[in-house]
Design a protein around this motif. Structure first.
Motif, short mmCIF file in Angstrom:
data_model
loop_
_atom_site.label_atom_id
_atom_site.label_comp_id
_atom_site.label_asym_id
_atom_site.label_seq_id
_atom_site.Cartn_x
_atom_site.Cartn_y
_atom_site.Cartn_z
N LEU A 197 -13.17 -8.25 6.68
CA LEU A 197 -11.72 -8.40 6.57
C LEU A 197 -11.03 -7.06 6.68
CD1 LEU A 197 -11.58 -10.83 3.50
CD2 LEU A 197 -11.57 -11.45 5.92
N ASP A 198 -9.78 -7.07 7.12
CA ASP A 198 -8.95 -5.86 7.11
C ASP A 198 -8.52 -5.62 5.66
OD1 ASP A 198 -7.15 -3.79 7.60
OD2 ASP A 198 -5.52 -5.19 7.99
N PRO A 199 -8.92 -4.49 5.06
CA PRO A 199 -8.61 -4.27 3.64
C PRO A 199 -7.13 -4.35 3.31
CG PRO A 199 -10.25 -2.68 4.38
CD PRO A 199 -9.77 -3.40 5.60
N ALA A 251 -1.85 2.29 -1.53
CA ALA A 251 -3.18 2.00 -2.06
C ALA A 251 -4.24 2.01 -0.96
CB ALA A 251 -3.18 0.64 -2.76
N THR A 252 -3.90 1.49 0.20
CA THR A 252 -4.86 1.46 1.31
C THR A 252 -5.18 2.87 1.79
OG1 THR A 252 -3.99 -0.69 2.02
CG2 THR A 252 -5.33 0.52 3.60
N GLU A 253 -4.15 3.71 1.90
CA GLU A 253 -4.40 5.08 2.35
C GLU A 253 -5.25 5.86 1.35
OE1 GLU A 253 -1.89 7.67 4.18
OE2 GLU A 253 -0.82 6.23 5.43
N LYS A 254 -5.07 5.58 0.06
CA LYS A 254 -5.83 6.33 -0.95
C LYS A 254 -7.27 5.84 -1.07
CE LYS A 254 -5.82 7.77 -5.83
NZ LYS A 254 -6.10 9.17 -5.58
N TYR A 255 -7.48 4.52 -1.12
CA TYR A 255 -8.81 4.00 -1.45
C TYR A 255 -9.59 3.47 -0.25
CZ TYR A 255 -7.01 4.50 -6.14
OH TYR A 255 -6.48 5.02 -7.30
N CYS A 256 -8.91 3.35 0.90
CA CYS A 256 -9.62 2.96 2.12
C CYS A 256 -9.73 4.13 3.08
CB CYS A 256 -8.91 1.79 2.79
SG CYS A 256 -9.76 1.14 4.25
N ASP A 257 -8.62 4.87 3.23
CA ASP A 257 -8.61 6.03 4.13
C ASP A 257 -8.77 7.36 3.39
OD1 ASP A 257 -8.20 4.27 6.25
OD2 ASP A 257 -6.03 4.29 5.94
N HIS A 258 -8.89 7.30 2.07
CA HIS A 258 -9.26 8.46 1.23
C HIS A 258 -8.23 9.58 1.27
CE1 HIS A 258 -12.94 6.20 1.48
NE2 HIS A 258 -13.05 6.46 2.75
N ALA A 259 -6.95 9.24 1.41
CA ALA A 259 -5.89 10.25 1.44
C ALA A 259 -5.33 10.43 0.03
CB ALA A 259 -4.78 9.84 2.40
N PRO A 260 -5.49 11.60 -0.59
CA PRO A 260 -4.92 11.83 -1.92
C PRO A 260 -3.40 11.63 -1.91
CG PRO A 260 -6.44 13.60 -1.32
CD PRO A 260 -6.23 12.77 -0.08
N LEU A 261 -2.85 11.36 -3.07
CA LEU A 261 -1.41 11.09 -3.15
C LEU A 261 -0.58 12.28 -2.71
CD1 LEU A 261 -1.18 9.00 -6.45
CD2 LEU A 261 -1.43 8.21 -4.09
N GLU A 262 -1.00 13.49 -3.07
CA GLU A 262 -0.23 14.66 -2.65
C GLU A 262 -0.21 14.80 -1.13
OE1 GLU A 262 1.70 16.55 -4.19
OE2 GLU A 262 1.27 16.13 -6.30
N LEU A 271 4.24 7.43 -6.31
CA LEU A 271 3.18 6.71 -5.59
C LEU A 271 2.15 6.16 -6.57
CD1 LEU A 271 2.58 8.97 -2.45
CD2 LEU A 271 4.30 7.19 -2.84
N TRP A 272 1.79 6.97 -7.57
CA TRP A 272 0.83 6.50 -8.57
C TRP A 272 1.39 5.27 -9.32
CZ3 TRP A 272 -3.74 5.87 -10.48
CH2 TRP A 272 -3.90 5.47 -11.82
N ASP A 273 2.69 5.28 -9.62
CA ASP A 273 3.29 4.15 -10.32
C ASP A 273 3.12 2.87 -9.51
OD1 ASP A 273 4.05 5.83 -12.34
OD2 ASP A 273 6.12 6.08 -11.62
N GLN A 274 3.21 2.98 -8.18
CA GLN A 274 3.08 1.79 -7.33
C GLN A 274 1.66 1.21 -7.39
OE1 GLN A 274 6.14 0.89 -6.05
NE2 GLN A 274 6.67 2.76 -7.17
N ILE A 275 0.65 2.08 -7.24
CA ILE A 275 -0.72 1.55 -7.20
C ILE A 275 -1.18 1.13 -8.60
CG2 ILE A 275 -1.35 2.80 -5.11
CD1 ILE A 275 -2.75 4.86 -6.76
N GLU A 276 -0.66 1.77 -9.64
CA GLU A 276 -1.02 1.36 -11.00
C GLU A 276 -0.48 -0.03 -11.28
OE1 GLU A 276 -1.31 0.84 -15.22
OE2 GLU A 276 0.56 0.89 -14.07
N ARG A 277 0.74 -0.30 -10.80
CA ARG A 277 1.33 -1.63 -10.97
C ARG A 277 0.54 -2.67 -10.18
NH1 ARG A 277 5.20 -3.97 -14.39
NH2 ARG A 277 6.19 -1.92 -14.42
N LEU A 278 0.12 -2.31 -8.98
CA LEU A 278 -0.73 -3.23 -8.21
C LEU A 278 -2.02 -3.53 -8.96
CD1 LEU A 278 -0.59 -1.91 -4.51
CD2 LEU A 278 0.56 -3.91 -5.46
N ALA A 279 -2.62 -2.51 -9.56
CA ALA A 279 -3.87 -2.70 -10.28
C ALA A 279 -3.72 -3.70 -11.42
CB ALA A 279 -4.39 -1.36 -10.80
#
Length: 496
Positions: free
Chosen positions: A467-469, A186-197, A215-223
Motif C-alpha cells: 500500500l501507499d503509506p 507524518a509521511t515525510e518524517k516516518y516514511c521519507d525520514h525528513a526531520p521536522l527542521e 509540525l510536531w503538534d500535527q503528528i502528535e495529534r494524529l498519533a
C-alpha cells in the motif's frame, strides 16, 4: 601521494596493491617477533601456537575489512549446490513505464511568422491529426494554500430558523492546518525520514512560514487518533503462529548519560509492530513478547532464551541460519577449506527453500523437502561440527560453538514448515527505523518514542502489504475522525 586528492582509479588500485603487500610483510614480521618474544619469556609451545593463531585471525580480519568484499554473497564454488542459472543479457535501458502519472497533452504550434512555405511562399495549414510526438516527465512544484472557508448561512422569512453549511472535517476543533497537511508531515518524517527542521526549511522555500513545534503538534495529534489501530496491529502480530523479533538502538536525546533505548520489532508476514523501550533486557523482552504462544524467529541474544525457559513457557524459539553463516564467513579467511565445506552445506539448505512457494501454499511441499533433503544436510553439518579439529578460541571454534549453542532452534524448521530459515525479513523491516534514526538522531522525549513506534508500525506494515503509506494513513485518520474502527493495512490490502 595524496590519497584525498587523487582521482585516477588505476593509480589508486596500484597504491592499494602496494599497501596490501606491505601490510602482509608487516603482519609476517609481527608474528615472527611475537614468537621470538614468547620463546625468550619461556612460553610453552601450546601457548605460542594459540597466540600465533590468534594473531593470524586478527590480521586476516583486518585485511578483509580493508581490502575484502563487503557483501555476504558467495561465489558459485561451494559444494552440494545446484548451479545458479545465468541471467539473461540486458537488452538496454529503455524508458520506464509510468502508469501512475497523469498524462497532460501539450500541443506546440508555429508562430504566425513561421507559417510560410519555404518553396512557394504560400501559407502553411495545420495537417489534421499529424504530430511529431515525444514524452517528457516534468516536475510540478508543491504549493501551499491558505483556504478561507465561507460557510453560507440560510434563514427563513418567518425568522424562526437559521441554518449554516457544514464545516469541513478538521483534525481537532479550531485546527488551522488541514488533515492532508498533517498526514503529509507524518509521511515525510516516518516514511521519507525528513526531520521536522528540514521540513520547516523546505516549506519556507515554498512560501509557508511554520515552526517545527507546529509540525510536531500535527503528528502528535494524529498519533492520538491512530492509537487504537496501533494496539490492534500489535495484537494482530502476536496472534500469528510464527513471528520474527529483533531490536536495534534508538537514542533518546536530552540526557547526559548514554542512551540505552532500543526499538523492538515483531514481524508477521503481513504486518510489523514496534515498541521503543528503555533497554534491551529480559524485562523489555517480556513487555514485547510476554505471554506470546508461538514460535519466535530470532538471533542468539540471551534475553530471548529467557522467554522460553520454564515448564509453563509457551514461547518456542527458532534461530537464524543467516547469523550462523555470517560467523563462518568471519572465519573463512583463516580457514578456507573447512568453511568452504560448511558454507556449501548451508547454501544447500537455501537451495531447498527456493524450490517451494512462499506462504501457506508451499507448506506441504516444504515439509516433504525438508524431511527428505534438508535433514540429511543438517546431519552432515552436525557431523562437521563434531569431527572438525579446531584451535581453541579461534574464529572457526567460535563459529562452531555459536552454532552448537543454538542447535535446537536452528533445527526447528525441520518439523514446522511455517518456520523460515532465517530472520532476514525482520532485519529488512527495521531498515526504515535505522534510516530514520540516522536522520532524526532518535527522539527528544518519551512521548516522541511512542509516536515514532506508532508511525513506523503503520508505515512499514503498509509497505509490507503493497500500500501507499500516505494514502493508507489518510484513510486511517479519516476513519478515526468518523469514530469508525481503523482498518489495518493487511485488511485494506485484502479488500483490494
Amino acid at each position: 601521494m595524496r590519497f584525498d586528492t587523487e582521482n585516477d582509479p588505476e593509480v589508486l588500485r596500484q597504491a592499494a596493491l602496494l599497501l596490501e603487500r606491505e601490510n602482509q610483510k608487516l603482519a609476517k614480521k609481527i608474528i615472527e617477533l611475537t614468537a621470538e618474544l614468547l620463546a625468550l619469556k619461556g612460553g610453552n609451545p601450546e601457548q605460542l601456537k594459540l597466540r600465533i593463531a590468534e594473531l593470524e585471525q586478527q590480521i586476516a580480519q583486518k585485511n578483509r575489512l580493508l581490502f575484502g568484499e563487503k557483501s555476504e554473497r558467495r561465489g558459485g564454488d561451494e559444494q552440494d549446490v545446484p548451479p545458479t542459472p545465468p541471467k539473461p543479457p540486458q537488452k538496454g535501458h529503455g524508458p520506464k513505464a509510468q502508469p501512475s502519472l497523469p498524462i497532460v497533452e501539450v500541443v506546440h504550434e508555429l508562430d504566425e511568422a513561421d507559417k510560410v512555405c519555404g518553396s512557394c511562399g504560400g501559407a502553411l495549414e495545420a495537417w489534421e491529426g499529424q504530430f511529431e510526438e515525444s514524452e517528457e516527465i516534468d516536475f510540478v512544484p508543491r504549493r501551499f494554500e491558505l483556504k478561507k472557508h465561507k460557510r453560507q448561512k440560510y434563514r427563513c422569512r418567518c425568522g424562526g430558523c437559521v441554518e449554516t453549511a457544514p464545516a469541513p472535517m478538521k483534525l481537532f476543533e479550531g485546527a488551522r492546518y488541514s488533515i492532508d497537511f498533517a498526514v503529509e508531515v507524518a509521511t515525510e518524517k516516518y516514511c521519507d525520514h525528513a526531520p521536522l527542521e528540514r521540513q520547516v526549511r523546505k516549506m519556507r522555500r515554498e512560501g509557508l512560514l511554520v515552526e517545527s513545534q507546529t509540525l510536531w503538534d500535527q503528528i502528535e495529534r494524529l498519533a492520538r487518533l491512530l492509537s487504537p489501530g496501533y494496539e490492534a496491529l500489535v495484537r494482530h502480530v502476536l496472534s500469528q503462529p510464527v513471528i520474527g523479533a529483533d531490536e536495534t538502538r534508538w537514542p533518546l536525546l536530552g540526557k547526559n548519560e548514554p542512551s540505552r533505548w532500543h526499538a523492538w520489532s515483531i514481524v508477521a508476514p503481513d504486518a510489523v509492530a514496534y515498541r521503543i523501550l528503555e533497554g534491551r533486557s529480559s524485562a523489555e523482552a517480556k513487555q514485547v513478547l510476554g505471554g506470546y504462544e508461538g514460535v519466535v524467529m530470532c538471533d542468539g541474544y540471551a534475553v530471548y532464551k529467557s522467554l522460553a525457559k520454564g515448564e509453563n513457557a509457551k514461547t518456542k524459539l527458532a534461530h537464524c541460519w543467516a547469523h550462523v553463516r555470517r560467523e563462518f564467513i568471519e572465519a573463512e579467511k583463516s580457514y578456507p577449506e573447512a568453511t568452504k565445506a560448511v558454507l556449501g552445506l548451508i547454501r544447500g539448505l537455501y537451495a531447498v527453500e527456493a524450490e517451494c512457494e512462499a506462504g501457506a501454499a508451499g507448506d506441504e511441499k516444504r515439509r516433504a523437502l525438508r524431511e527428505n533433503v534438508s535433514r540429511p544436510i543438517i546431519d552432515r553439518i552436525q557431523e562437521f561440527a563434531t569431527t572438525t579439529a579446531v584451535v581453541p578460541g579461534s574464529s572457526l571454534d567460535k563459529a562452531i560453538q555459536y552454532m552448537a549453542g543454538m542447535w535446537s532452534g536452528l533445527t526447528r524448521f525441520l518439523v514446522d514448515p511455517r518456520v523460515p530459515l532465517d530472520n532476514n525479513h525482520t532485519e529488512r523491516a527495521e531498515r526504515g527505523v535505522v534510516v530514520g534514526r540516522k536522520n532524526h538522531y532518535g527522539s527528544r522525549s518519551k512521548r516522541g518514542t511512542e509516536v515514532a513506534a506508532l508511525f513506523y508500525s503503520y508505515v512499514e506494515s503498509a509497505k509490507l502489504c503493497g500500500l501507499d503509506p500516505k494514502a493508507y494513513l489518510r484513510r486511517a485518520v479519516m476513519a478515526a475522525l468518523r469514530g469508525e474502527r481503523i482498518a489495518l493495512p493487511h485488511e485494506v490490502a485484502a479488500q483490494g
